[in-house]
Design an enzyme around this catalytic site. Sequence first.
Site, PDB file in Angstrom:
ATOM      1  N   CYS A  22      27.358  74.669  56.394  1.00  0.00           N
ATOM      2  CA  CYS A  22      26.218  74.083  55.664  1.00  0.00           C
ATOM      3  C   CYS A  22      26.647  72.854  54.863  1.00  0.00           C
ATOM      4  O   CYS A  22      25.859  71.932  54.661  1.00  0.00           O
ATOM      5  CB  CYS A  22      25.636  75.086  54.666  1.00  0.00           C
ATOM      6  SG  CYS A  22      24.701  76.451  55.348  1.00  0.00           S
ATOM      7  N   CYS A  26      51.837  71.787  53.111  1.00  0.00           N
ATOM      8  CA  CYS A  26      52.614  71.895  51.865  1.00  0.00           C
ATOM      9  C   CYS A  26      54.019  71.306  52.029  1.00  0.00           C
ATOM     10  O   CYS A  26      54.559  70.715  51.093  1.00  0.00           O
ATOM     11  CB  CYS A  26      52.713  73.346  51.421  1.00  0.00           C
ATOM     12  SG  CYS A  26      51.169  74.032  50.829  1.00  0.00           S
TER      13      CYS A  26
HETATM   14 ZN   LIG Z   1      25.579  77.581  57.107  1.00  0.00          ZN
END
Ligand SMILES: [Zn+2]
Length: 242
Positions: free
Chosen positions: A168, A180
Amino acid sequence: MFSLRYSRMSALKEIGIDGLEILQKSTVSIIGIGATGSSAADLFVRNGIGNMRIADPDSVDISNIHRQSLYDENDVGDLKVEAARKRLVSSNKGTSIEVLPQKINDDNVDRFCKGSSIIIDGSDNMETRRVLNSYSVTSGIPWVFTSAIGTVGQIKLIVPGKTACLQCINVRFDSPEMRCEDVGVLASAPYITGSLAWTLAVNYLIRGKLIDEIIYLDAGVPEIVHVKTQRDHSCQMCGNIP
Ligand SMILES: [Zn+2]
């Protein structure tokens, strides 16, 4: 029932005796037990989580010791999941711990995480986060996304159908990743990231508390910033959830 051991927790109005009981009945799956996963797992076990599962394919390296709090020099060369279990059991024999010395992928994620109350992302790569994001949507199990590298960290509680998922908010799962070993890591960054992931998880498990946001921290300043997020109802991953 909980006596002196958890008295400083039960005294908190945010937790209380009922909160302790919820934690004791809960199962957390920790995916990746590096620095962030160690920080979160240690807090879960010390604070009375009933059941823990830990997955990680790696062994302890001497370069891990400066920031991965569950390991010491005697563990170098041993599987992280076994060294972590040994350390965690010594903190609290009341937590049942299962381990899997494998990387979590689309094929084994359900077998390992099924029935979890919540999943904590302690991984160091976007492919594992893609697997967890997808599995969370299909299983309905909430998870806490984390990332820590350099001096910075990110944390987001994702509850399918209630908060934005990673897709989203347009997180790219295939973008080049920093490592790292190349850019370094300030030990406090994953410590704080893991402890905030634990806090968000406990708040959600006990009180159902959730805020749709992503937390960005810079341990080098130090500074914490909250950025609101929201579901995209046309999201290809979670858009079908009402
Ligand atoms: Zn979503």
